[in-house]
Design an enzyme around this catalytic site. Structure first.
Site, PDB file in Angstrom:
ATOM      1  N   ASN A   1       0.853  -1.189   0.000  1.00 23.24           N
ATOM      2  CA  ASN A   1       0.000   0.000   0.000  1.00 23.24           C
ATOM      3  C   ASN A   1       0.882   1.229   0.000  1.00 23.24           C
ATOM      4  OD1 ASN A   1      -2.935  -1.007   0.402  1.00 23.24           O
ATOM      5  ND2 ASN A   1      -1.735  -2.190   1.893  1.00 23.24           N
ATOM      6  N   GLU A   2       1.072   1.788  -1.170  1.00 18.08           N
ATOM      7  CA  GLU A   2       1.982   2.904  -1.354  1.00 18.08           C
ATOM      8  C   GLU A   2       1.348   4.220  -0.906  1.00 18.08           C
ATOM      9  OE1 GLU A   2       4.929   2.391  -1.959  1.00 18.08           O
ATOM     10  OE2 GLU A   2       5.301   0.854  -3.463  1.00 18.08           O
ATOM     11  N   PRO A   3       2.162   5.285  -0.786  1.00 25.21           N
ATOM     12  CA  PRO A   3       1.609   6.599  -0.459  1.00 25.21           C
ATOM     13  C   PRO A   3       0.419   6.936  -1.348  1.00 25.21           C
ATOM     14  CG  PRO A   3       3.995   6.701  -0.423  1.00 25.21           C
ATOM     15  CD  PRO A   3       3.643   5.323  -0.921  1.00 25.21           C
TER      16      PRO A   3
END
Length: 642
Positions: free
Chosen positions: A163-165
């Site tokens: 879950n990236e920025p």
């Protein structure tokens, strides 16, 4: 109640319950025991335990502990269901970088969990089926009763899972595009960023937050900045891990190194009264100097009072006395004689005057760490006529580009042809090497012949650098520790064979000084393993006569630098000496221009080292000491003295 109140003051800025352990091994054992206790408790009443697992280097020691308890204490996983966080897309399960393979190698192949109770996102499904697959993955978690415990690591971007920025707090399992920093961090596993998949399937933040219990772990200095943001910062999409602050049963588990930026570790005097020992006083005064932009001897009572250090002033003041104490301590760290100055008063020097000359072993995890991290000191030791040995702990063969192998193979071929020394067997071998490289798949493990050539390339460079520094070839020791020789970024566990190699060398040389890499932020873990081997060997030798007169100095430089308040020996370098150090680093041609595994810092190693050495010198200057071009810093390891 007073202890509870003090603890609450210490954790005032922390928005997630956080426990700090001495090291990753101790912390991992604690987490492993919690998981085992839950499994045993559920087994006793016939309930299933549902676990969410993570990959990467962070949880591996937890898995080791679970395997140990299965083998030695009868912990059974027959009634456990697991769901992994993520998988690259596309990714074949048998690929070296596959998380299926990772989990099998690190856990599932060693315990009794039924195969149909293991769930890992499938990196082989057709893209048009991914959405439905992710929906079904979520449903399987719900059908199992939801996650009892979810294990997490954390990436440099603050990602959990993949879950990236920008990930939303209610996001579910889905296909995502990987952030550039995440791909860069994964580059070493794939032998090049260009081979890292651009997408992955991951559990969503919402899926993770639905777990009954969340345990996020982090180890090492490299994770300290993002841990501070996660634990003490506001909740924001830019750092997905901050969403854990919303969970009522999340916990962060850290080692000392990853916790070092938290307020309670970095500046505890801002939170509560402190037990001011010499180490903390020095740390506090250096921080105060940087805070108010003053040298040590110009700090005033007002500076201490206005910046939360009034109790230090009360106990040890006035400011003049504290300033003078710390100034003298810092001044006594500076020496141009890293092996000790003969026939000199040494009571205030970091090293003993006698014996002179000394025997010193410089342990270098990779074939270039010696000159990168302490090249100036190494040259100084040689020039001051000490007997210097260099022990190259690993071959460093995986960090050589295939093009370099081709170049050397071509040289050998043309050399043989020029001098009419062709041999059919040799020519066949050289042809096979070229063919292998030409047909080599990304991240494919090299053949034994190619690994050997790459090792020889690095060995030749190490010899050239050592020769330039004045160390004779007979004082060079190429240890080729077995744990490293896998041809992959993932190494074998440290073994008794590895440690015995170090013990044999120590007992042969009987050194008065041992220099070792304390640069534990090396993203591939080799420095950490190499230091563990050295310390294990020294412990084995601690009753030897020569050990009673042996100092152990830890250096840094390739990946980070010591904080100035930690440095116990500071070796200043002139502009000429810094240039000579740079030329020694340049002898490592295969690492020049663009190292194969640069880690998060894309600069060449000599650039990193020079910048850090210059910054250390600048800090000493700003604290009120002489202005030097550069300084190499060392910390003395004293645990064996206890």
């Amino acid at each position: 109640m007073q202890n509870d109140a003090k603890k609450n003051r210490l954790t005032y800025y922390e928005n997630i319950p956080t426990d700090i352990f001495k090291d990753a091994t101790t912390a991992s054992k604690h987490v492993g025991e919690e998981i085992a206790n839950l499994i045993q408790e559920n087994n006793s009443v016939g309930q299933t335990t549902v676990l969410g697992f993570a990959t990467g280097s962070t949880p591996t020691q937890v898995y080791d502990e679970l395997i140990r308890m299965h083998n030695e204490e009868g912990l059974t996983f027959q009634n456990v269901i697991t769901f992994n966080l993520d998988e690259y897309f596309p990714m074949e399960p048998e690929s070296l970088q596959s998380y299926v393979r990772f989990m099998n190698e690190h856990l599932f192949n060693h315990i009794d969990i039924p195969e149909d109770q293991v769930h890992i996102p499938d990196g082989t499904i057709a893209e048009e089926d991914v959405a439905e697959y992710c929906k079904n993955y979520e449903q399987k978690i719900q059908d199992a009763g939801g996650l009892d415990i979810q294990l997490l690591g954390i990436g440099r971007t603050g990602h959990i899972g993949f879950n990236e920025p920008g990930s939303r707090p209610n996001s579910g399992t889905r296909l995502i595009t990987l952030d550039g920093i995440t791909r860069k961090d994964a580059a070493s596993d794939f032998f090049g960023e260009e081979y890292v998949p651009r997408r992955a399937i991951t559990m969503g933040v919402g899926t993770i937050l639905d777990a009954d219990r969340i345990i996020m772990m982090a180890w090492g200095e490299g994770k300290a900045p993002i841990i501070k943001e996660t634990v003490e910062g506001p909740i924001r999409e830019r750092v997905p891990a901050t969403y854990l602050q919303k969970h009522n049963n999340a916990q962060v588990i850290l080692d000392e190194a990853s916790a070092e930026n938290l307020t309670r570790k970095k500046t505890p005097w801002l939170l509560t009264t402190c037990n001011w020992d010499d180490k903390l006083i020095r740390k506090g005064v250096v921080w105060l100097c940087q805070k108010v932009d003053k040298p040590v001897l110009k700090l005033t009572d007002g500076d201490y009072n206005e910046h939360g250090m009034g109790d230090l002033l009360t106990q040890f003041g006035p400011a003049y006395d504290i300033n003078l104490k710390v100034f003298n301590e810092l001044q006594h760290t500076i020496t141009g004689w890293p092996g000790g100055k003969p026939n000199a008063e040494d009571i205030d020097r970091p090293e003993r005057a006698e014996p002179y000359p000394k025997r010193a072993i410089v342990f270098s995890p990779h074939p270039d760490d010696d000159v990168i991290s302490m090249g100036g000191t190494l040259i100084r030791l040689v020039e001051q006529e000490h007997e210097v040995h260099i022990a190259y702990q690993t071959s460093g063969n995986i960090a050589v580009f295939d093009d370099d192998v081709i170049r050397f193979v071509d040289f050998v071929s043309e050399y043989n042809e020029m001098f009419d020394m062709q041999q059919e067997e040799a020519e066949n071998m050289l042809g096979e090497i070229k063919q292998f490289i030409n047909q080599k798949e990304p991240a494919e493990v090299d053949s034994q012949a190619i690994k050997h050539i790459k090792g020889l390339i690095r060995r030749g460079e190490a010899k050239a650098a050592a020769r330039y520094c004045g160390v004779p070839e007979e004082k060079l020791h190429f240890l080729d520790m077995p744990f490293y020789e896998t041809g992959r970024v993932k190494k074998k566990p440290l073994s008794e064979d590895d440690i015995d190699i170090i013990i044999d060398l120590l007992r042969e040389v009987k050194p008065h000084q041992v220099y070792a890499a304390g640069d534990l932020s090396d993203p591939h873990g080799t420095h950490r393993v190499c230091l563990k081997a050295i310390l294990s060997a020294l412990k084995e030798c601690q009753d030897d006569d020569w050990m009673q007169d042996c100092y152990i100095w830890l250096y840094r430089g390739a990946w980070q630098e010591w904080d100035i308040n930690e440095i116990e020996m500071a070796v200043p370098l002139s502009p000429q000496e810094l240039a000579k150090k740079r030329r020694a680093i340049f002898k490592h041609q295969s690492q020049k221009d663009r190292p194969l595994f640069p880690g998060p810092d894309e600069r060449e190693f000599w650039q990193r080292a020079e910048q850090r050495n210059r910054e250390t010198a600048l800090l000493y200057d700003e604290l009120g000491f002489a202005e030097y071009e550069a300084i190499e810093g060392f910390v003395r390891y004293k645990e064996l003295d206890k």
